[in-house]
Design a protein around this motif. Structure first.
Motif, PDB file in Angstrom:
ATOM      1  N   GLN A  88       0.830  -1.202   0.000  1.00 42.72           N
ATOM      2  CA  GLN A  88       0.000   0.000   0.000  1.00 42.72           C
ATOM      3  C   GLN A  88       0.865   1.253   0.000  1.00 42.72           C
ATOM      4  O   GLN A  88       2.036   1.213   0.365  1.00 42.72           O
ATOM      5  CB  GLN A  88      -0.942  -0.035   1.209  1.00 42.72           C
ATOM      6  CG  GLN A  88      -1.977  -1.137   1.084  1.00 42.72           C
ATOM      7  CD  GLN A  88      -2.863  -1.283   2.304  1.00 42.72           C
ATOM      8  OE1 GLN A  88      -2.778  -0.529   3.262  1.00 42.72           O
ATOM      9  NE2 GLN A  88      -3.725  -2.293   2.275  1.00 42.72           N
ATOM     10  N   GLN A  89       0.290   2.351  -0.430  1.00 42.16           N
ATOM     11  CA  GLN A  89       0.958   3.666  -0.512  1.00 42.16           C
ATOM     12  C   GLN A  89       2.017   3.717  -1.607  1.00 42.16           C
ATOM     13  O   GLN A  89       2.917   4.556  -1.563  1.00 42.16           O
ATOM     14  CB  GLN A  89       1.576   4.055   0.840  1.00 42.16           C
ATOM     15  CG  GLN A  89       0.605   4.056   2.006  1.00 42.16           C
ATOM     16  CD  GLN A  89      -0.512   5.082   1.842  1.00 42.16           C
ATOM     17  OE1 GLN A  89      -0.292   6.187   1.373  1.00 42.16           O
ATOM     18  NE2 GLN A  89      -1.716   4.701   2.224  1.00 42.16           N
ATOM     19  N   ASN A 120     -13.670   3.617   7.739  1.00 40.28           N
ATOM     20  CA  ASN A 120     -12.472   3.284   6.975  1.00 40.28           C
ATOM     21  C   ASN A 120     -11.830   4.561   6.421  1.00 40.28           C
ATOM     22  O   ASN A 120     -11.920   4.871   5.237  1.00 40.28           O
ATOM     23  CB  ASN A 120     -12.808   2.296   5.851  1.00 40.28           C
ATOM     24  CG  ASN A 120     -11.586   1.685   5.223  1.00 40.28           C
ATOM     25  OD1 ASN A 120     -10.475   2.189   5.362  1.00 40.28           O
ATOM     26  ND2 ASN A 120     -11.789   0.589   4.514  1.00 40.28           N
ATOM     27  N   SER A 121     -11.194   5.295   7.307  1.00 40.26           N
ATOM     28  CA  SER A 121     -10.646   6.613   6.928  1.00 40.26           C
ATOM     29  C   SER A 121      -9.562   6.515   5.867  1.00 40.26           C
ATOM     30  O   SER A 121      -9.449   7.402   5.017  1.00 40.26           O
ATOM     31  CB  SER A 121     -10.134   7.356   8.156  1.00 40.26           C
ATOM     32  OG  SER A 121      -9.138   6.605   8.806  1.00 40.26           O
ATOM     33  N   SER A 122      -8.782   5.445   5.857  1.00 40.49           N
ATOM     34  CA  SER A 122      -7.744   5.337   4.827  1.00 40.49           C
ATOM     35  C   SER A 122      -8.362   5.151   3.442  1.00 40.49           C
ATOM     36  O   SER A 122      -7.882   5.717   2.455  1.00 40.49           O
ATOM     37  CB  SER A 122      -6.751   4.216   5.146  1.00 40.49           C
ATOM     38  OG  SER A 122      -7.403   2.972   5.192  1.00 40.49           O
ATOM     39  N   ASP A 125      -9.836   8.562   2.411  1.00 38.77           N
ATOM     40  CA  ASP A 125      -8.741   9.434   1.971  1.00 38.77           C
ATOM     41  C   ASP A 125      -8.234   9.033   0.592  1.00 38.77           C
ATOM     42  O   ASP A 125      -7.977   9.885  -0.261  1.00 38.77           O
ATOM     43  CB  ASP A 125      -7.583   9.408   2.975  1.00 38.77           C
ATOM     44  CG  ASP A 125      -7.945  10.049   4.297  1.00 38.77           C
ATOM     45  OD1 ASP A 125      -8.953  10.794   4.368  1.00 38.77           O
ATOM     46  OD2 ASP A 125      -7.212   9.803   5.281  1.00 38.77           O
TER      47      ASP A 125
END
Length: 145
Positions: A88-89, A120-122, A125
Motif C-alpha cells: 500500500q501507498q 475506513n478513513s484510509s 482518503d
C-alpha cells in the motif's frame, strides 16, 4: 508490475486475495462466484502481479440499478479493491482504478462509483486523493422479526 485481466489461469490467485480482504468468506464459494465472472459482460476483475506474486485486485461492475449519487446510467462500480498491506501507498490502487476507468469507458459509463465503511478513513482518503467526490453518508439498520 503488470496488470492481468481475470482468467482461468489466475482465478485461484484472485480468490486467495479476496479471502485476505474478506476473511469470513469461504474459498469454494468465492471461487464459484468469480468463475462465473469469466463469462460476464458486466463484470471484470484485474489483478496486479509483482514478479510471480499477485498483490492486488479490483472488481468492477456495470450497474443499471440505483447507485447513490450517480446521475448517468450505466454507472461503473468498484465492488472491491484490495492491495496487500506491504504494497500500500505505492500507487498500486490508483493504477488498478485507472485500468477500471478504461474498462468503464469501453462499457459506455460516464461515472465510476464506489463505497466504503464510515470508519475506513484510509479508504475515504484514498478515494478523495484520486478524484472521487463524496456524495452521501448513511447508517444502515436491520431489525429481527
Amino acid at each position: 508490475m503488470e496488470i492481468e485481466q481475470l482468467s482461468k489461469a489466475n482465478l485461484t490467485d484472485l480468490v486467495r486475495l479476496v479471502l485476505e480482504l474478506w476473511t469470513d468468506c469461504v474459498f469454494e464459494e468465492e471461487y464459484d462466484n468469480y468463475e462465473r465472472m469469466l463469462m460476464s459482460d458486466t463484470e471484470i476483475c484485474y489483478l496486479l502481479k509483482e514478479q510471480e506474486t499477485y498483490i492486488a485486485f479490483i472488481h468492477l461492475t456495470s450497474r443499471t440499478d440505483y447507485v447513490e449519487g450517480a446521475t448517468d446510467y450505466p454507472v461503473a462500480y468498484i465492488e472491491a479493491l484490495y492491495v496487500k498491506p506491504t504494497y500500500q501507498q505505492l500507487g498500486i490502487g490508483k493504477k488498478l482504478v485507472s485500468a477500471g476507468e478504461n474498462w468503464s469507458r469501453q462499457k459506455g459509463c460516464k461515472q465510476l462509483a464506489s463505497d466504503t465503511e464510515l470508519t475506513n478513513s484510509s479508504a475515504i482518503d484514498f478515494h478523495k486523493r484520486i478524484g472521487f467526490d463524496e456524495v452521501n453518508r448513511i447508517v444502515c439498520f436491520v431489525k429481527e422479526l
